[in-house]
Design an enzyme around this catalytic site. Structure first.
Site, PDB file in Angstrom:
ATOM      1  N   ARG A  20       0.865  -1.291  -0.101  1.00 23.74           N
ATOM      2  CA  ARG A  20       0.027   0.015  -0.064  1.00 23.74           C
ATOM      3  C   ARG A  20       0.736   1.159  -0.200  1.00 23.74           C
ATOM      4  O   ARG A  20       2.084   1.128   0.244  1.00 23.74           O
ATOM      5  CB  ARG A  20      -0.948  -0.083   1.234  1.00 23.74           C
TER       6      ARG A  20
ATOM      7  N   ALA B 215       0.705   5.004  -2.518  1.00 21.74           N
ATOM      8  CA  ALA B 215       0.577   5.169  -3.834  1.00 21.74           C
ATOM      9  C   ALA B 215       1.693   4.795  -4.654  1.00 21.74           C
ATOM     10  O   ALA B 215       1.743   4.011  -5.618  1.00 21.74           O
ATOM     11  CB  ALA B 215       0.143   6.695  -3.924  1.00 21.74           C
TER      12      ALA B 215
ATOM     13  N   GLN C 138      -2.832   2.913   9.699  1.00 24.55           N
ATOM     14  CA  GLN C 138      -1.539   2.790   9.010  1.00 24.55           C
ATOM     15  C   GLN C 138      -0.416   3.860   9.766  1.00 24.55           C
ATOM     16  O   GLN C 138       0.808   3.416   9.723  1.00 24.55           O
ATOM     17  CB  GLN C 138      -1.676   3.308   7.590  1.00 24.55           C
TER      18      GLN C 138
ATOM     19  N   ASP D  96      -2.130  10.535  -2.674  1.00 21.41           N
ATOM     20  CA  ASP D  96      -2.635   9.550  -3.567  1.00 21.41           C
ATOM     21  C   ASP D  96      -2.813   9.889  -5.100  1.00 21.41           C
ATOM     22  O   ASP D  96      -2.750   9.461  -6.048  1.00 21.41           O
ATOM     23  CB  ASP D  96      -3.800   8.746  -3.192  1.00 21.41           C
TER      24      ASP D  96
HETATM   25  O1  MRU Z   1      -4.922   3.249   1.908  1.00 22.77           O
HETATM   26  P1  MRU Z   1      -3.284   3.586   1.776  1.00 22.77           P
HETATM   27  O2  MRU Z   1      -2.472   2.934   3.024  1.00 22.77           O
HETATM   28  O3  MRU Z   1      -2.810   3.066   0.473  1.00 22.77           O
HETATM   29  O4  MRU Z   1      -3.382   4.899   1.856  1.00 22.77           O
HETATM   30  C1  MRU Z   1      -2.033   5.705   1.699  1.00 22.77           C
HETATM   31  C2  MRU Z   1      -1.803   7.121   1.697  1.00 22.77           C
HETATM   32  O5  MRU Z   1      -2.984   7.646   1.903  1.00 22.77           O
HETATM   33  C3  MRU Z   1      -0.596   7.754   1.734  1.00 22.77           C
HETATM   34  O6  MRU Z   1      -0.592   8.805   2.245  1.00 22.77           O
HETATM   35  C4  MRU Z   1      -0.348   8.071   0.130  1.00 22.77           C
HETATM   36  O7  MRU Z   1      -0.568   7.049  -0.636  1.00 22.77           O
HETATM   37  C5  MRU Z   1       1.155   8.669  -0.003  1.00 22.77           C
HETATM   38  S1  MRU Z   1       2.100   7.189   0.369  1.00 22.77           S
HETATM   39  C6  MRU Z   1       3.807   7.965  -0.143  1.00 22.77           C
END
Ligand code: MRU
Length: 359
Positions: free
Chosen positions: A54, A56, A204, A245
């Site tokens: 996970r 982005a 997270q 994202d």
């Molecule tokens: O649902 P997730 O854990 O994939 O969400 C991730 C985020 O919102 C992060 O802040 C984003 O992807 C940036 S990662 C460098």
């Protein structure tokens, strides 16, 4: 790169025989550091949907490696058959999560290699696909380093930084994005106090951000999401750093659910709020945040996951958007590998793509 025993390039990689993808299973952290092998389209789809991988940029890197491995399994002799099957897998994998632009971006890059080399033998195309996925990963490492350097100019030794979700090495490669300046600063001997929102419902912040920072010896304090206001009011936060994202052409930003609330509170207390991401997270096809599709997820993540027993009546409805949009008016700067965009974003973001140095 290895910071205090944590190997930052190892989150996602090709297996030694280059036939499958090996990832750190992020759902097992912080209690167990386990690796997971991706060998089939279904495993790749599920690994992304279930957040084994996970963040982005990490999703993009994993999908690129994944489609290279899956392309090796296509048993077609003619280009047209090969491409049809490749496209079918690409569409399937891209449907696993809709909000992070890097997923479609990386898969499209891989597909372009197939299309642009249609005259070549399939074996040669596979070789070029391998080069492309390795390049996507290497570019991400360089971008993270550069983002970290730009971001470090925004804070000074001793500062307090609040972050939401996880935008560290696990979500990318190398230093991460929003956490990058903290890792880089630490290497230079600087000290920061970091407040990590736990980030309901999938935690997270608690499971990954706290883990990464703690392992690197950075002073991190875990807070529940609803404590962001009190730590800001207490004067403990000099800046908020978050990832993204998908960023629209006007600077509106999709990031983990709860990010926009942090931005509203930061504005109230006069604390600068910065978004960090590579230019591959900017989607010029989205004019504003209203054009960004927000992923909706299962009620069980709110009511049951991480609890011994359900915490709400079985029949109660849940609304579980995985992301929200932070209005560009709440954002003090968008930190990319090419520099820091400042408002008005429609202008500064457009300039990024013209390769102008002055933003
Ligand atoms: O649902 P997730 O854990 O994939 O969400 C991730 C985020 O919102 C992060 O802040 C984003 O992807 C940036 S990662 C460098």
């Amino acid at each position: 790169m290895d910071i205090n025993g944590f190997t930052h390039t190892d989150n996602i990689r090709l297996s030694d025989d280059r036939k499958h993808v090996v990832i750190v299973d992020q759902t097992k952290l912080p209690n167990r550091l386990e690796y997971f092998n991706i060998e089939t389209p279904r495993q790749l789809f599920d690994a992304i949907y279930e957040l084994k991988v996970r963040g982005a940029p990490a999703i993009g890197i994993c999908a690129a490696y994944g489609i290279f491995c899956l392309a090796q399994q296509i048993s077609a002799e003619k280009y047209d058959e090969f491409y049809e099957e490749f496209k079918r897998i690409r569409v399937y994998i891209e449907s696993s999560r809709p909000t992070a632009v890097n997923l479609g971006w990386a898969l499209k890059r891989m597909e372009s290699v197939v299309i642009e080399n249609r005259e070549k033998p399939i074996g040669k195309i596979l070789g070029l696909l391998e080069k492309e996925c390795l390049a996507i990963h290497e570019e991400d490492m360089a971008m993270c380093k550069s983002i970290a350097e730009h971001g470090l100019s925004l804070i000074k030794d001793g500062d307090g930084v609040l972050t939401h979700c996880n935008a560290g090495p696990l979500a990318t490669s190398c230093y991460g994005t929003a956490l990058g300046p903290l890792f880089l600063g630490r290497e230079k001997g600087m000290r920061f106090r970091v407040y990590a929102d736990e980030t309901r419902p999938l935690l997270q912040g608690a499971r990954l951000t706290a883990y990464e920072l703690d392992k690197a010896g950075i002073d991190v304090t875990l807070i529940c999401d609803n404590m962001a206001s009190i730590v800001m009011k207490n004067g403990w936060v000099n800046a908020c750093f978050v990832g993204c994202d998908r960023v629209a052409a006007n600077g509106d930003t999709a990031n983990k659910i709860g990010t926009s609330g942090v931005a509203v509170i930061a504005k109230y207390y006069g604390i600068p709020f910065y978004v960090f991401g590579p230019t591959s997270s900017i989607d010029m096809n989205c004019q504003t945040g209203a054009d960004i599709k927000i992923e909706l997820r299962e009620p069980g993540e709110i009511k049951e996951k991480f609890f011994k027993e359900p915490i709400a009546p079985e029949s109660v409805k849940c609304y579980n958007p995985a992301f929200d949009i932070t209005d560009n008016s709440l954002i003090s700067g968008i930190v990319t590998e090419k520099g820091i965009c400042r408002p008005p974003y429609t202008k500064s973001i457009a300039e990024l793509f013209c390769n102008k140095r002055e933003l």
